[in-house]
Motif scaffolding. Structure first.
Motif, mmCIF file in Angstrom:
data_model
loop_
_atom_site.group_PDB
_atom_site.id
_atom_site.type_symbol
_atom_site.label_atom_id
_atom_site.label_comp_id
_atom_site.label_asym_id
_atom_site.label_seq_id
_atom_site.Cartn_x
_atom_site.Cartn_y
_atom_site.Cartn_z
ATOM 1 N N THR A 13 1.068 -1.060 -0.166
ATOM 2 C CA THR A 13 0.039 0.055 0.187
ATOM 3 C C THR A 13 0.719 1.230 -0.045
ATOM 4 O O THR A 13 1.941 1.247 0.656
ATOM 5 C CB THR A 13 -0.818 -0.083 1.421
ATOM 6 N N GLU A 14 0.383 2.212 -0.686
ATOM 7 C CA GLU A 14 1.110 3.428 -0.590
ATOM 8 C C GLU A 14 1.444 4.020 0.768
ATOM 9 O O GLU A 14 0.385 3.989 1.517
ATOM 10 C CB GLU A 14 0.239 4.456 -1.294
ATOM 11 N N GLY A 15 2.724 4.332 0.959
ATOM 12 C CA GLY A 15 2.916 5.008 2.377
ATOM 13 C C GLY A 15 3.519 4.048 3.335
ATOM 14 O O GLY A 15 3.995 4.352 4.267
ATOM 15 N N ARG A 59 15.014 6.430 0.832
ATOM 16 C CA ARG A 59 14.117 5.679 1.151
ATOM 17 C C ARG A 59 14.178 4.087 0.819
ATOM 18 O O ARG A 59 13.409 3.215 1.220
ATOM 19 C CB ARG A 59 12.733 5.802 0.338
ATOM 20 N N PHE A 60 15.401 3.713 0.169
ATOM 21 C CA PHE A 60 15.702 2.300 -0.127
ATOM 22 C C PHE A 60 16.956 1.876 0.591
ATOM 23 O O PHE A 60 17.769 2.670 0.926
ATOM 24 C CB PHE A 60 16.150 2.137 -1.610
ATOM 25 N N SER A 61 16.911 0.917 1.354
ATOM 26 C CA SER A 61 17.885 0.116 1.974
ATOM 27 C C SER A 61 18.274 -1.451 1.561
ATOM 28 O O SER A 61 17.304 -2.001 1.047
ATOM 29 C CB SER A 61 17.780 -0.129 3.540
ATOM 30 N N LYS A 76 10.657 2.115 1.949
ATOM 31 C CA LYS A 76 9.903 2.606 2.808
ATOM 32 C C LYS A 76 8.913 3.873 2.369
ATOM 33 O O LYS A 76 9.477 4.329 0.979
ATOM 34 C CB LYS A 76 10.840 3.414 4.037
ATOM 35 N N GLU A 77 7.960 4.195 2.811
ATOM 36 C CA GLU A 77 7.301 5.362 2.348
ATOM 37 C C GLU A 77 6.945 5.192 0.986
ATOM 38 O O GLU A 77 7.311 6.170 0.133
ATOM 39 C CB GLU A 77 7.944 6.609 2.620
ATOM 40 N N ILE A 107 1.907 -1.292 -6.090
ATOM 41 C CA ILE A 107 1.434 -0.308 -5.181
ATOM 42 C C ILE A 107 0.068 -0.101 -5.199
ATOM 43 O O ILE A 107 -0.289 0.425 -6.172
ATOM 44 C CB ILE A 107 2.373 0.767 -5.076
ATOM 45 N N LYS A 108 -0.553 -0.036 -4.318
ATOM 46 C CA LYS A 108 -2.144 0.353 -4.353
ATOM 47 C C LYS A 108 -2.258 1.511 -3.647
ATOM 48 O O LYS A 108 -1.821 1.384 -2.322
ATOM 49 C CB LYS A 108 -2.967 -0.840 -3.936
#
Lengths: 109, 113
Positions: A13-15, A59-61, A76-77, A107-108
């Motif tokens: 899901t978004e976020g 946001r990426f790891s 993330k996010e 992503i929804k």
């Protein structure tokens, strides 16, 4: 033979946060890459791991455990634009990149 | 960036095809990949400073050249139906033994009928 396994498809899901796993069995190890590929486009570089541990980039790891032949990409996010395929690739003892089939992330809202 | 031509191509079985790639300026390594629909890229071969320095499990009818002017080409002879795929080239700086990032072109989609 050499093998890289990733889930075929994931939905998030978004976020939210999503973790995409990658396990590998290769002849030697000289680094692991994550690439993002939008439908109909070329892969673009996201991250590189050669030592155990976590590499963070915005946001990426990406995490690597060489003893377990395991890596994950953490997003993330989540944003709608993150909908894409995520490819894990390992550089083997001949320094060739061996690629997984990719994980399609949906992503929804 | 990395460019490839043509973007799309239709050939018939048994024909020969040449795909072209222009690397990012200054990059001395180019790699070619075949990507079937829904699959990850499969390594075909790599050229470093105009010499082949790595090859995947592809038959000899797949051959390539790298030129001094940042351009390269992939040749496929005696095309087979299974050769239908997206062909990607990627350029990088260095022999490909470290963390060198590969920069991919948009690909050439080949259809063999």
């Amino acid at each position: 033979g050499q093998n890289i396994d990733q889930p075929t498809e994931m939905t998030a899901t978004e976020g939210a946060i999503v973790q995409i796993n990658c396990t590998y069995q290769t002849s030697g190890f000289n680094g692991l890459f994550w690439y993002q590929q939008h439908a109909g486009e070329a892969p673009t570089f996201l991250s590189y791991n050669v030592l155990d541990g976590l590499e963070e980039k915005g946001r990426f790891s990406s995490f690597l455990s060489r003893s377990k032949g395991y890596s994950y990409l953490l997003l993330k996010e989540l944003q709608m634009k993150d909908s894409a395929s995520y490819l894990c690739a390992v550089r083997d003892s001949n320094y060739q990149l061996i690629w997984g089939a990719g994980t399609k992330l949906i992503i929804k809202p | 960036g990395v460019t490839q031509s043509p973007t799309h191509l239709i050939k018939t079985r048994g024909q020969q095809v040449t795909l072209r790639c222009s690397s990012q300026s200054g990059h001395n390594t180019v790699s070619w990949y075949q990507q079937a629909l829904g699959q990850g890229p499969q390594f075909i071969f790599q050229y470093y400073r105009e010499e082949e320095n790595g090859r995947g499990n592809f038959p000899p009818r797949f051959s390539g050249l790298q030129f001094p002017n940042d351009s390269s080409e992939l040749n496929v002879n005696a095309l087979e139906l299974d050769d239908s795929a997206l062909y990607l080239c990627a350029s990088s700086l260095g022999r490909g033994t470290g963390s060198e990032t590969q920069y991919f072109g948009p690909g050439t989609r080949l259809l063999v009928l």
